[in-house]
Enzyme design. Structure first.
Site, PDB file in Angstrom:
ATOM      1  N   CYS A 128      40.755  46.083  63.493  1.00  0.00           N
ATOM      2  CA  CYS A 128      40.636  45.163  62.355  1.00  0.00           C
ATOM      3  C   CYS A 128      41.854  44.264  62.225  1.00  0.00           C
ATOM      4  O   CYS A 128      41.760  43.181  61.670  1.00  0.00           O
ATOM      5  CB  CYS A 128      40.429  45.954  61.078  1.00  0.00           C
ATOM      6  SG  CYS A 128      41.712  47.172  60.855  1.00  0.00           S
ATOM      7  N   GLU A 143      35.115  37.395  62.825  1.00  0.00           N
ATOM      8  CA  GLU A 143      35.885  38.415  63.527  1.00  0.00           C
ATOM      9  C   GLU A 143      35.122  38.722  64.832  1.00  0.00           C
ATOM     10  O   GLU A 143      33.990  39.185  64.782  1.00  0.00           O
ATOM     11  CB  GLU A 143      35.914  39.646  62.619  1.00  0.00           C
ATOM     12  CG  GLU A 143      36.788  40.760  63.052  1.00  0.00           C
ATOM     13  CD  GLU A 143      36.668  41.954  62.083  1.00  0.00           C
ATOM     14  OE1 GLU A 143      35.641  42.091  61.385  1.00  0.00           O
ATOM     15  OE2 GLU A 143      37.610  42.752  62.066  1.00  0.00           O
ATOM     16  N   ASN A 166      35.898  52.562  65.449  1.00  0.00           N
ATOM     17  CA  ASN A 166      36.962  52.035  66.322  1.00  0.00           C
ATOM     18  C   ASN A 166      38.208  52.921  66.359  1.00  0.00           C
ATOM     19  O   ASN A 166      38.921  52.947  67.349  1.00  0.00           O
ATOM     20  CB  ASN A 166      37.291  50.571  65.996  1.00  0.00           C
ATOM     21  CG  ASN A 166      37.760  50.371  64.578  1.00  0.00           C
ATOM     22  OD1 ASN A 166      37.614  51.242  63.738  1.00  0.00           O
ATOM     23  ND2 ASN A 166      38.322  49.214  64.310  1.00  0.00           N
ATOM     24  N   GLU A 214      38.921  49.098  53.006  1.00  0.00           N
ATOM     25  CA  GLU A 214      39.693  48.546  54.130  1.00  0.00           C
ATOM     26  C   GLU A 214      38.687  47.833  55.010  1.00  0.00           C
ATOM     27  O   GLU A 214      37.977  48.468  55.783  1.00  0.00           O
ATOM     28  CB  GLU A 214      40.381  49.679  54.912  1.00  0.00           C
ATOM     29  CG  GLU A 214      41.326  50.529  54.086  1.00  0.00           C
ATOM     30  CD  GLU A 214      42.621  49.813  53.742  1.00  0.00           C
ATOM     31  OE1 GLU A 214      42.913  48.770  54.359  1.00  0.00           O
ATOM     32  OE2 GLU A 214      43.319  50.278  52.829  1.00  0.00           O
ATOM     33  N   GLY A 240      35.514  49.669  57.133  1.00  0.00           N
ATOM     34  CA  GLY A 240      34.412  49.110  57.912  1.00  0.00           C
ATOM     35  C   GLY A 240      34.302  47.625  57.634  1.00  0.00           C
ATOM     36  O   GLY A 240      35.285  46.984  57.247  1.00  0.00           O
ATOM     37  N   LYS A 251      31.984  60.789  55.976  1.00  0.00           N
ATOM     38  CA  LYS A 251      30.858  60.358  56.816  1.00  0.00           C
ATOM     39  C   LYS A 251      31.410  59.494  57.944  1.00  0.00           C
ATOM     40  O   LYS A 251      31.829  58.354  57.729  1.00  0.00           O
ATOM     41  CB  LYS A 251      29.847  59.555  55.980  1.00  0.00           C
ATOM     42  CG  LYS A 251      28.642  59.109  56.797  1.00  0.00           C
ATOM     43  CD  LYS A 251      28.378  57.643  56.558  1.00  0.00           C
ATOM     44  CE  LYS A 251      27.513  56.980  57.591  1.00  0.00           C
ATOM     45  NZ  LYS A 251      28.003  56.969  58.959  1.00  0.00           N
TER      46      LYS A 251
HETATM   47  P1  NAP Z   1      30.414  48.923  59.590  1.00  0.00           P
HETATM   48  O1  NAP Z   1      29.178  48.466  60.239  1.00  0.00           O
HETATM   49  O2  NAP Z   1      30.745  48.401  58.246  1.00  0.00           O
HETATM   50  O3  NAP Z   1      30.371  50.514  59.578  1.00  0.00           O
HETATM   51  C1  NAP Z   1      31.411  51.316  59.062  1.00  0.00           C
HETATM   52  C2  NAP Z   1      30.804  52.619  58.570  1.00  0.00           C
HETATM   53  O4  NAP Z   1      29.965  52.345  57.454  1.00  0.00           O
HETATM   54  C3  NAP Z   1      29.925  53.330  59.588  1.00  0.00           C
HETATM   55  O5  NAP Z   1      30.076  54.714  59.416  1.00  0.00           O
HETATM   56  C4  NAP Z   1      28.545  52.847  59.194  1.00  0.00           C
HETATM   57  O6  NAP Z   1      27.501  53.660  59.658  1.00  0.00           O
HETATM   58  C5  NAP Z   1      28.679  52.879  57.689  1.00  0.00           C
HETATM   59  N1  NAP Z   1      27.670  52.118  56.981  1.00  0.00           N
HETATM   60  C6  NAP Z   1      26.941  51.057  57.403  1.00  0.00           C
HETATM   61  N2  NAP Z   1      26.078  50.661  56.434  1.00  0.00           N
HETATM   62  C7  NAP Z   1      26.274  51.498  55.388  1.00  0.00           C
HETATM   63  C8  NAP Z   1      25.687  51.609  54.086  1.00  0.00           C
HETATM   64  N3  NAP Z   1      24.744  50.774  53.651  1.00  0.00           N
HETATM   65  N4  NAP Z   1      26.134  52.596  53.275  1.00  0.00           N
HETATM   66  C9  NAP Z   1      27.094  53.436  53.698  1.00  0.00           C
HETATM   67  N5  NAP Z   1      27.679  53.401  54.912  1.00  0.00           N
HETATM   68  C10 NAP Z   1      27.290  52.421  55.739  1.00  0.00           C
HETATM   69  O7  NAP Z   1      31.703  48.617  60.479  1.00  0.00           O
HETATM   70  P2  NAP Z   1      31.905  48.996  61.987  1.00  0.00           P
HETATM   71  O8  NAP Z   1      31.211  47.976  62.816  1.00  0.00           O
HETATM   72  O9  NAP Z   1      31.609  50.413  62.238  1.00  0.00           O
HETATM   73  O10 NAP Z   1      33.495  48.808  62.082  1.00  0.00           O
HETATM   74  C11 NAP Z   1      34.054  47.586  62.358  1.00  0.00           C
HETATM   75  C12 NAP Z   1      34.525  46.907  61.086  1.00  0.00           C
HETATM   76  O11 NAP Z   1      35.461  47.741  60.428  1.00  0.00           O
HETATM   77  C13 NAP Z   1      35.251  45.625  61.397  1.00  0.00           C
HETATM   78  O12 NAP Z   1      34.900  44.622  60.486  1.00  0.00           O
HETATM   79  C14 NAP Z   1      36.708  46.013  61.225  1.00  0.00           C
HETATM   80  O13 NAP Z   1      37.558  44.950  60.937  1.00  0.00           O
HETATM   81  C15 NAP Z   1      36.615  47.003  60.118  1.00  0.00           C
HETATM   82  N6  NAP Z   1      37.798  47.879  60.107  1.00  0.00           N
HETATM   83  C16 NAP Z   1      38.690  47.712  59.102  1.00  0.00           C
HETATM   84  C17 NAP Z   1      39.830  48.479  59.080  1.00  0.00           C
HETATM   85  C18 NAP Z   1      40.839  48.309  57.976  1.00  0.00           C
HETATM   86  O14 NAP Z   1      41.645  49.211  57.783  1.00  0.00           O
HETATM   87  N7  NAP Z   1      40.818  47.220  57.228  1.00  0.00           N
HETATM   88  C19 NAP Z   1      40.050  49.435  60.074  1.00  0.00           C
HETATM   89  C20 NAP Z   1      39.110  49.589  61.085  1.00  0.00           C
HETATM   90  C21 NAP Z   1      37.969  48.796  61.066  1.00  0.00           C
HETATM   91  P3  NAP Z   1      26.403  52.994  60.664  1.00  0.00           P
HETATM   92  O15 NAP Z   1      27.160  52.704  61.911  1.00  0.00           O
HETATM   93  O16 NAP Z   1      25.360  54.043  60.787  1.00  0.00           O
HETATM   94  O17 NAP Z   1      25.867  51.735  60.094  1.00  0.00           O
END
Ligand code: NAP
Length: 497
Positions: A287, A384, A155, A253, A231, A178
């Site tokens: 987020c 969310e 995002n 985060e 994430g 990554k």
């Molecule tokens: P996500 O599915 O958790 O993915 C985040 C990253 O983690 C991606 O690069 C993803 O790769 C990787 N990932 C997934 N499974 C993994 C595993 N088993 N081991 C290592 N890496 C893995 O989240 P998203 O959908 O991309 O992002 C949205 C989420 O991020 C929302 O919940 C949002 O609130 C949160 N977010 C939080 C913040 C904050 O600062 N608190 C900021 C921005 C976003 P793949 O896509 O290949 O699975």
């Protein structure tokens, strides 16, 4: 292909990632058009090990540079990011979909972390503790944690990279990053610019490929001393479990479910504006975006009418078109989740005031949506949404507003609109979150500590707190300084020496 859009096509072609073996490739797709923009390598566990080898080789030389020398490299990196702002923004819009105006804003925001940490590098002060013994001196020094891993989401594909890499590099750490598979080009371009700025090869590598393979390789490698992840909470839990094997330091985060409180003395017009900024930026895929709009009954009708009017003015379209406010959602799964949340709310008695469907542009474009009559048990309030849906919950008093606001496992951000300073503090102090926006829908800044509580994670990014995450504390006790006169003193017995 992406290169044709850029003034400097080599930005996204070369990166430190090509130090490691290539095993096939993954397509990077423009979510607005479906066009394949580029292919990036699928790096396996061996490739990740090679990137960690390179990060470890670079660690000694990089950490031994003075803080002033590291700051100089970061300053040049910041300058290069700003000089290449247009290319970086175009890359971001192409792979992520957000309007070009927002992408330009993200690049400036990403650069601000580099600028800030270039300066914070110079302030990683230690401490001299007043001694309890004339023969001793007690000193605390700060040292880099070591090789760090950074896993970032799609995002904010640029800002999340610099928010982690800049403090790590400033502290003297090296980084293996990554990026999310959908948006790797922004990370690769930033790494290329870091190399051009004078960062040693291997100090910032980008590895693209299967998330589970890379995540496991990074968390199981004892040479990786810290993992910073942005994430979802679900993936944060997996990584925390994996990192327990090597007891890696963690910054997480994670997801949010931000309440946006409009109290009955609020400036309603300002609240509408803040709500649109918070909720619909990046198509609702942030987020910290308002996920539950909690409005007190006396102002509910006026607020709803204002919000609907403002939301109906939002223009949906390809992020490259002038005047577009909202791009597509990142993928089909994201659009389906939005549909599920709206469907569940309507089935429970909520009413769609505007939007509610896929946009006529097709694909993953979605109508900016406002629904009212929402209750706290509905999926749209419990989960969310990560999409352009503003669900309104109407409440009777401050007590109920705060109780609903805290009725979630998340604790990232909250917003409150009121003109009464006493009410501001009473509300702020009771909100169980890491960040509160008072009479504003925008919070993020490189100069402020960003992070959450509860299932929104741990650790802070940005501000002075951000560099602390990449520093170890070493206490040094010096003895034998005053052997003739004062080896012993009255305190020695009580200090357990
Ligand atoms: P996500 O599915 O958790 O993915 C985040 C990253 O983690 C991606 O690069 C993803 O790769 C990787 N990932 C997934 N499974 C993994 C595993 N088993 N081991 C290592 N890496 C893995 O989240 P998203 O959908 O991309 O992002 C949205 C989420 O991020 C929302 O919940 C949002 O609130 C949160 N977010 C939080 C913040 C904050 O600062 N608190 C900021 C921005 C976003 P793949 O896509 O290949 O699975």
């Amino acid at each position: 292909m992406i290169e044709t859009m850029l003034t400097d096509p080599s930005l996204v072609r070369r990166a430190d990632a090509d130090r490691v073996p290539e095993e096939g490739g993954t397509s990077v797709v423009n979510p607005s058009t479906g066009e394949v923009l580029a292919r990036v390598p699928v790096i396996g566990a061996d490739g990740v090990r090679a990137a960690v080898d390179a990060a470890e080789d670079a660690l000694g030389p990089w950490s031994r540079r003075t803080a002033h020398e590291r700051a100089e490299v970061l300053r040049r990196w910041n300058t290069l990011i700003l000089e290449n702002r247009d290319d970086l923004a175009r890359t971001l819009t192409a792979e992520q979909g957000k309007p070009l105006r927002e992408a330009l804003g993200e690049i400036t925001y990403a650069a601000s972390f580099v600028a800030w940490y270039a300066e914070e590098a110079l302030r990683t002060y230690g401490e001299v503790i007043p001694t309890y013994d004339r023969d001793r001196r007690m000193v605390v020094v700060r040292e880099p944690v070591g090789v760090c891993a950074a896993i970032t989401p799609w995002n904010f594909p640029s800002a999340m990279v610099t928010r982690k890499a800049a403090p790590a590099l400033a502290a003297g750490c090296t980084v293996v990053a990554k990026p999310a598979p959908g948006t790797p080009l922004s990370a690769l371009a930033l790494a290329e610019l870091a190399l051009r700025a004078g960062l040693p090869s291997g100090a910032l590598s980008v590895v693209t490929g299967d998330a589970e393979t890379i995540g496991l390789a990074l968390t199981s490698d004892p040479r990786v001393r810290k993992l910073s992840f942005t994430g979802s909470t679900a993936v944060g839990r997996i990584l925390m479990r994996q990192a327990s094997a090597t007891l890696q330091r963690l910054s997480l985060e994670l997801g949010g479910n931000a309440p946006f409180l409009v109290l009955d003395d609020a400036d309603v017009d300002a609240a509408v504006l803040g709500c649109v900024e918070s909720k619909f930026r990046n198509s609702g895929q942030t987020c910290v975006c308002a996920n539950r709009i909690i409005v007190q009954r006396p102002v509910a009708e006026r607020f709803q009418a204002g919000l609907v009017a403002a939301v109906e003015r939002l223009r949906v379209g390809d992020g490259f078109e002038a005047g577009v406010d909202q791009g597509p959602l990142i993928d089909e799964a994201a659009a389906r989740k939005v549909e599920r949340h709206i469907g569940d709310a309507v089935a429970g008695g909520a009413v769609v005031l505007t939007g509610g469907r896929r946009h006529r542009l097709g694909g993953t474009f979605f109508e900016p949506t406002v629904i009212t009559g929402v209750t706290s048990d509905m999926a749209v309030a419990r989960e969310e949404t990560f999409g352009p849906v503003a669900p309104i919950l109407v409440v009777d008093d401050d007590e109920e507003a705060v109780r609903l606001a805290n009725d979630t496992a998340s604790g990232l951000a909250a917003y409150v609109y009121t003109r009464d300073v006493g009410r501001v503090w009473r509300t702020v102090e009771r909100l169980d979150v890491g960040m509160v926006g008072v009479n504003t829908g925008l919070l993020s800044s490189a100069f402020a500590p960003f992070g959450g509580r509860k299932e929104s994670g741990m650790g802070r990014e940005g501000a002075r707190a951000g560099i602390e995450e990449y520093l170890e504390t070493k206490y040094v006790a010096f003895a034998g300084l005053d052997p003739v006169e004062g080896g012993q003193d009255g305190h020695a017995q009580t200090t357990g020496r």
